[in-house]
Structures are given as structure tokens and as C-alpha cells.
Write a protein that holds these residues in place. Structure first.
Motif, PDB file in Angstrom:
ATOM      1  N   GLN A 231      -0.350   0.965   8.130  1.00  0.00           N
ATOM      2  CA  GLN A 231       0.487  -0.207   7.929  1.00  0.00           C
ATOM      3  C   GLN A 231      -0.311  -1.368   7.347  1.00  0.00           C
ATOM      4  O   GLN A 231       0.214  -2.141   6.535  1.00  0.00           O
ATOM      5  N   ALA A 232      -1.565  -1.489   7.729  1.00  0.00           N
ATOM      6  CA  ALA A 232      -2.407  -2.540   7.170  1.00  0.00           C
ATOM      7  C   ALA A 232      -2.604  -2.325   5.667  1.00  0.00           C
ATOM      8  O   ALA A 232      -2.604  -3.285   4.879  1.00  0.00           O
ATOM      9  N   LYS A 233      -2.766  -1.064   5.257  1.00  0.00           N
ATOM     10  CA  LYS A 233      -2.893  -0.749   3.825  1.00  0.00           C
ATOM     11  C   LYS A 233      -1.635  -1.169   3.083  1.00  0.00           C
ATOM     12  O   LYS A 233      -1.700  -1.748   1.994  1.00  0.00           O
ATOM     13  N   TRP A 234      -0.471  -0.875   3.659  1.00  0.00           N
ATOM     14  CA  TRP A 234       0.791  -1.228   3.005  1.00  0.00           C
ATOM     15  C   TRP A 234       0.930  -2.743   2.884  1.00  0.00           C
ATOM     16  O   TRP A 234       1.355  -3.249   1.846  1.00  0.00           O
ATOM     17  N   HIS A 235       0.566  -3.457   3.939  1.00  0.00           N
ATOM     18  CA  HIS A 235       0.661  -4.921   3.898  1.00  0.00           C
ATOM     19  C   HIS A 235      -0.276  -5.501   2.835  1.00  0.00           C
ATOM     20  O   HIS A 235       0.082  -6.468   2.139  1.00  0.00           O
ATOM     21  N   ARG A 236      -1.465  -4.930   2.687  1.00  0.00           N
ATOM     22  CA  ARG A 236      -2.406  -5.419   1.670  1.00  0.00           C
ATOM     23  C   ARG A 236      -1.835  -5.221   0.271  1.00  0.00           C
ATOM     24  O   ARG A 236      -1.967  -6.088  -0.595  1.00  0.00           O
ATOM     25  N   ARG A 237      -1.203  -4.081   0.059  1.00  0.00           N
ATOM     26  CA  ARG A 237      -0.610  -3.826  -1.255  1.00  0.00           C
ATOM     27  C   ARG A 237       0.548  -4.780  -1.525  1.00  0.00           C
ATOM     28  O   ARG A 237       0.732  -5.251  -2.648  1.00  0.00           O
ATOM     29  N   MET A 238       1.356  -5.055  -0.498  1.00  0.00           N
ATOM     30  CA  MET A 238       2.491  -5.953  -0.672  1.00  0.00           C
ATOM     31  C   MET A 238       2.038  -7.377  -0.946  1.00  0.00           C
ATOM     32  O   MET A 238       2.672  -8.109  -1.703  1.00  0.00           O
ATOM     33  N   ALA A 239       0.935  -7.765  -0.336  1.00  0.00           N
ATOM     34  CA  ALA A 239       0.423  -9.123  -0.549  1.00  0.00           C
ATOM     35  C   ALA A 239      -0.076  -9.310  -1.975  1.00  0.00           C
ATOM     36  O   ALA A 239      -0.152 -10.445  -2.467  1.00  0.00           O
ATOM     37  N   ALA A 240      -0.400  -8.190  -2.637  1.00  0.00           N
ATOM     38  CA  ALA A 240      -0.956  -8.272  -3.988  1.00  0.00           C
ATOM     39  C   ALA A 240       0.116  -8.320  -5.074  1.00  0.00           C
ATOM     40  O   ALA A 240      -0.201  -8.503  -6.249  1.00  0.00           O
ATOM     41  N   VAL A 241       1.397  -8.138  -4.700  1.00  0.00           N
ATOM     42  CA  VAL A 241       2.478  -8.162  -5.692  1.00  0.00           C
ATOM     43  C   VAL A 241       3.446  -9.287  -5.361  1.00  0.00           C
ATOM     44  O   VAL A 241       3.683  -9.604  -4.193  1.00  0.00           O
ATOM     45  N   ALA A 242       4.010  -9.869  -6.408  1.00  0.00           N
ATOM     46  CA  ALA A 242       4.847 -11.056  -6.222  1.00  0.00           C
ATOM     47  C   ALA A 242       6.137 -10.753  -5.475  1.00  0.00           C
ATOM     48  O   ALA A 242       6.573 -11.534  -4.621  1.00  0.00           O
ATOM     49  N   GLU A 243       6.752  -9.604  -5.774  1.00  0.00           N
ATOM     50  CA  GLU A 243       8.050  -9.310  -5.173  1.00  0.00           C
ATOM     51  C   GLU A 243       7.946  -8.812  -3.735  1.00  0.00           C
ATOM     52  O   GLU A 243       8.951  -8.706  -3.029  1.00  0.00           O
ATOM     53  N   GLY A 244       6.749  -8.462  -3.274  1.00  0.00           N
ATOM     54  CA  GLY A 244       6.569  -8.061  -1.884  1.00  0.00           C
ATOM     55  C   GLY A 244       7.051  -6.664  -1.554  1.00  0.00           C
ATOM     56  O   GLY A 244       7.045  -6.263  -0.395  1.00  0.00           O
ATOM     57  N   THR A 245       7.477  -5.915  -2.553  1.00  0.00           N
ATOM     58  CA  THR A 245       7.915  -4.539  -2.352  1.00  0.00           C
ATOM     59  C   THR A 245       7.017  -3.614  -3.163  1.00  0.00           C
ATOM     60  O   THR A 245       6.726  -3.895  -4.329  1.00  0.00           O
ATOM     61  N   VAL A 246       6.572  -2.521  -2.558  1.00  0.00           N
ATOM     62  CA  VAL A 246       5.706  -1.582  -3.262  1.00  0.00           C
ATOM     63  C   VAL A 246       6.352  -0.205  -3.285  1.00  0.00           C
ATOM     64  O   VAL A 246       7.194   0.121  -2.442  1.00  0.00           O
ATOM     65  N   ILE A 247       5.983   0.588  -4.292  1.00  0.00           N
ATOM     66  CA  ILE A 247       6.464   1.961  -4.414  1.00  0.00           C
ATOM     67  C   ILE A 247       5.295   2.879  -4.084  1.00  0.00           C
ATOM     68  O   ILE A 247       4.233   2.807  -4.714  1.00  0.00           O
ATOM     69  N   LEU A 248       5.477   3.735  -3.071  1.00  0.00           N
ATOM     70  CA  LEU A 248       4.381   4.552  -2.547  1.00  0.00           C
ATOM     71  C   LEU A 248       4.775   6.025  -2.502  1.00  0.00           C
ATOM     72  O   LEU A 248       5.932   6.363  -2.249  1.00  0.00           O
ATOM     73  N   ASP A 249       3.786   6.889  -2.726  1.00  0.00           N
ATOM     74  CA  ASP A 249       3.976   8.322  -2.518  1.00  0.00           C
ATOM     75  C   ASP A 249       3.729   8.599  -1.037  1.00  0.00           C
ATOM     76  O   ASP A 249       2.598   8.520  -0.561  1.00  0.00           O
ATOM     77  N   MET A 250       4.790   8.908  -0.316  1.00  0.00           N
ATOM     78  CA  MET A 250       4.683   9.095   1.127  1.00  0.00           C
ATOM     79  C   MET A 250       3.696  10.203   1.493  1.00  0.00           C
ATOM     80  O   MET A 250       2.910  10.078   2.439  1.00  0.00           O
ATOM     81  N   PHE A 251       3.717  11.298   0.748  1.00  0.00           N
ATOM     82  CA  PHE A 251       2.819  12.409   1.069  1.00  0.00           C
ATOM     83  C   PHE A 251       1.362  11.971   0.991  1.00  0.00           C
ATOM     84  O   PHE A 251       0.545  12.345   1.842  1.00  0.00           O
ATOM     85  N   ASP A 252       1.029  11.207  -0.026  1.00  0.00           N
ATOM     86  CA  ASP A 252      -0.346  10.762  -0.219  1.00  0.00           C
ATOM     87  C   ASP A 252      -0.819   9.926   0.967  1.00  0.00           C
ATOM     88  O   ASP A 252      -1.871  10.182   1.560  1.00  0.00           O
ATOM     89  N   HIS A 253      -0.029   8.947   1.364  1.00  0.00           N
ATOM     90  CA  HIS A 253      -0.431   8.036   2.434  1.00  0.00           C
ATOM     91  C   HIS A 253      -0.327   8.678   3.814  1.00  0.00           C
ATOM     92  O   HIS A 253      -1.233   8.528   4.651  1.00  0.00           O
ATOM     93  N   VAL A 254       0.767   9.384   4.056  1.00  0.00           N
ATOM     94  CA  VAL A 254       1.006   9.938   5.393  1.00  0.00           C
ATOM     95  C   VAL A 254       0.030  11.083   5.691  1.00  0.00           C
ATOM     96  O   VAL A 254      -0.412  11.245   6.828  1.00  0.00           O
ATOM     97  N   SER A 255      -0.339  11.878   4.679  1.00  0.00           N
ATOM     98  CA  SER A 255      -1.289  12.978   4.908  1.00  0.00           C
ATOM     99  C   SER A 255      -2.629  12.454   5.398  1.00  0.00           C
ATOM    100  O   SER A 255      -3.248  13.028   6.308  1.00  0.00           O
TER     101      SER A 255
END
Length: 356
Positions: free
Chosen positions: A5-29
């Protein structure tokens, strides 16, 4: 899960719209591998913060095994290991075996330095992990497991314990993204539970207080079974309903995916409907209609661990994030050793709460 979750928050903080598109398999694995190593091997891998050669090798092995099954000449070892894919398979196996061997040898060295009795005393009042039990196990004659047997057990638990669970979690998030009404209902249940707690961490007793979320998880495991088929050898003649006999000794492939999508067993089997698993709707259903972890004496040894992990991850994720379908991506099932998604399982993720 907090690292994920910390990784996701860091990515969201880096984009203006606050929404990121992620490959669930990559992160969850990476998260499930990290959790498995910590929970069953007491090993801090830090694999979520850096690229994992082990995960990449597991992905490659899954694809290579399927390719080999579909090409008859490669069923012969002498032909396969001379082929390009055969050499790739051997290199990937070396990566996987080195990873697990390093984990085992690290613990073996600690045991050797402290001695078995001192190690056991240090564990008093604590739960011994999986690798402790393997290293300290003795037969009637006092012999421990050989390195070969030890590595086979660790390899099996490591692969089956993280990859299948990652598939299950990823598809649950996908199905809830496709059905926001069910996602919102899960979040209401989770939020109500969290508001009644002094801390924002899940405990064992909390898991039984998420009945609707559990129904959604089970329906996803039905619709997108992480393991699509299993093989079993008949130990006696088996008579089928039409009178035909499967002779003793024959190896049968049991299709978990086919069972879960059989219209004779499940009404509208392609529809995601968590209310199928309402206790009242489950009473008349065969105990073998829903078998995501297989069934019988050779069912999944880690199914309780897997279900617990799935519940915790889904609950913690939905409490802090909203998951949505990325309309620009087409999601197609890709059955390999486990059920993956062709070209990844991409979802839009939006933060609802900051980490506390």
C-alpha cells in the motif's frame, strides 16, 4: 500488505490525478512472496522494493511447462533439454532452486551456530515456522531430511504458497472492480468493522466478521480458479453415472475450471454472483461443486493460510483504495500452471485513505 500500500501511495503522489493504473499480478505476486517468506520461513527478503529474479523465473517456468505439454516431441527429456525452451527451463530452474537453497542454508547456518536445543529453547512461547519443522524433523532412526527432500518440500511450498494466492487475490480485485456495487458493500462491511476497533490492524477474530466479503472471495475463486485442473490416479475402479468404468491405476485430469463453470451444477455459471455462497443457498449443493483447493486426502495443505491471506489483503485494500476497471485494457484468462491474465491484469486504483 503495508509495504504494498505504501508503494501505491507513492505512485499516486507522483501523478496529478491521484489515480494509477497497475498490473495486479506484478504487485500482488511480490507481496504474497514477501508474506510467505516472512510467515513460513521468518525470512525478510525485501523483494517488494526491488525486481525479483525469482518471480520472473516462476513466470517463465509456468509458460514453458504449458508449451511443453502442447508439443509431443518435447515430452521426451532427451529431446526437450536439447531444445531452446529446454535450456530456458533449466536456467529458470537454477534461479528458483538457488533462491530457495539460499533461504534454507541461511537457516541451517543459524541452527548450526546455536545448536538444535538452544534453537528450540529460543522458540519457547513462539510458533515454529515451516522451515524449522523441516530442519528439525527426524524419522524413527533419528535421521533428518536429506537436502534433496528438504529442497523439494521448500520449492513446493514456496511456489504453491505465493503464486496461487497472488492469482486468487488479483482476480478478486478484478471481479470487484467490474461490480462496484459488490465492492461498495464489502467496503461498508470492512469500514464498520474497523470503526469498532481501537487499532487499524486486522486480527484473527476479525476474519469471521466479514461474511459478505468472504462470499465475494469464494465467488471469484469459482469464476477464476487459480488452479484450473488437477491430476489424480484412481486407487480402485470408478463407476461413472452412465455405467462406464475408469480402471484402477488410470491417471485422470479433474477440471476444476470445468466443474466451476458446469451449468448442470451452477446456474448462469459465467455470472459473478456472490450470493451463491450465502449459507442458505449452499445447503443443497454438493461438497465437490466448489473445489478451488481440490478435495479429499490430497487437498491443498495451505488452504487455510491462503484464505486467511486473501481475506486480509482484500479487506486492507478495499478499506484504503477503490479499484476500477481500465476500459483501455482487455482482460483475457490465460491458463498456465495457474490462471493468469494475458498481458497482465491492469486495474485503476484510487486512494480513499492515507496509511495510519
Amino acid at each position: 500488505v503495508p509495504l504494498l500500500q505504501a508503494k501505491w501511495h507513492r505512485r499516486m503522489a507522483a501523478v496529478a490525478e491521484g489515480t494509477v493504473i497497475l498490473d495486479m499480478f506484478d504487485h500482488v505476486s511480490l507481496m504474497t512472496l514477501d508474506s510467505l517468506l516472512m510467515c513460513t520461513f521468518s525470512h525478510n527478503s525485501n523483494c517488494q522494493e526491488k525486481p525479483s529474479e525469482y518471480i520472473a523465473a516462476i513466470y517463465e517456468l509456468s509458460a514453458l511447462v504449458l508449451k511443453r505439454e502442447h508439443y509431443l516431441p518435447h515430452h521426451l527429456d532427451c529431446v526437450y533439454y536439447l531444445s531452446t525452451n529446454g535450456r530456458k527451463f533449466q536456467r529458470a530452474c537454477q534461479v528458483v532452486h538457488k533462491f530457495t537453497n539460499d533461504v534454507v542454508q541461511l537457516r541451517r547456518s543459524a541452527l548450526r551456530e546455536q545448536g538444535n536445543e538452544a534453537w528450540l529453547r529460543s522458540k519457547q512461547g513462539k510458533v515454529m515456522d515451516f522451515i524449522d519443522m523441516l530442519l528439525l524433523s527426524k524419522d524413527e532412526e533419528g535421521n533428518g531430511l536429506s537436502d534433496e527432500h528438504l529442497m523439494a518440500e521448500v520449492d513446493t511450498f514456496m511456489f504453491e504458497g505465493h503464486d496461487t494466492t497472488a492469482s486468487g487475490i488479483s482476480w478478486v480485485l478484478y471481479n470487484l472492480a467490474r461490480h462496484p456495487q459488490y465492492q461498495d458493500k464489502c467496503r461498508e462491511e470492512i469500514t464498520q468493522l474497523m470503526q469498532e476497533k481501537e487499532t487499524k490492524e486486522f486480527e484473527w477474530d476479525d476474519l469471521s466478521q466479514l461474511p459478505f466479503t468472504t462470499m465475494c472471495i469464494k465467488e471469484s475463486l469459482r469464476l477464476h480458479s487459480p488452479v484450473t485442473s488437477i491430476a489424480r490416479r484412481c486407487i480402485e475402479d470408478v463407476k461413472l453415472p452412465d455405467g462406464r468404468i475408469i480402471p484402477k491405476g488410470v491417471i485422470c485430469i479433474v477440471s476444476i475450471f470445468g466443474t466451476h463453470h458446469n451449468p448442470a451444477v451452477w446456474e448462469d455459471p459465467e455470472v459473478y454472483n456472490p450470493f451463491r455462497f450465502d449459507p442458505e443457498n449452499s445447503q443443497s449443493r454438493s461438497s465437490h461443486a466448489f473445489i478451488p483447493f481440490s478435495a479429499g486426502h490430497r487437498n491443498c495443505i495451505g488452504q487455510n493460510f491462503a484464505m486467511t491471506e486473501i481475506k486480509v489483503v482484500i479487506a486492507m485494500t478495499l478499506y484504503r483504495f477503490r479499484v476500477m476497471v481500465d476500459e483501455t485494457k482487455t482482460i483475457r484468462r490465460k491458463p498456465e500452471l495457474i490462471l493468469r491474465a494475458e498481458n497482465g491484469l491492469w486495474l485503476k486504483v484510487e486512494a480513499l485513505r492515507t496509511l495510519q
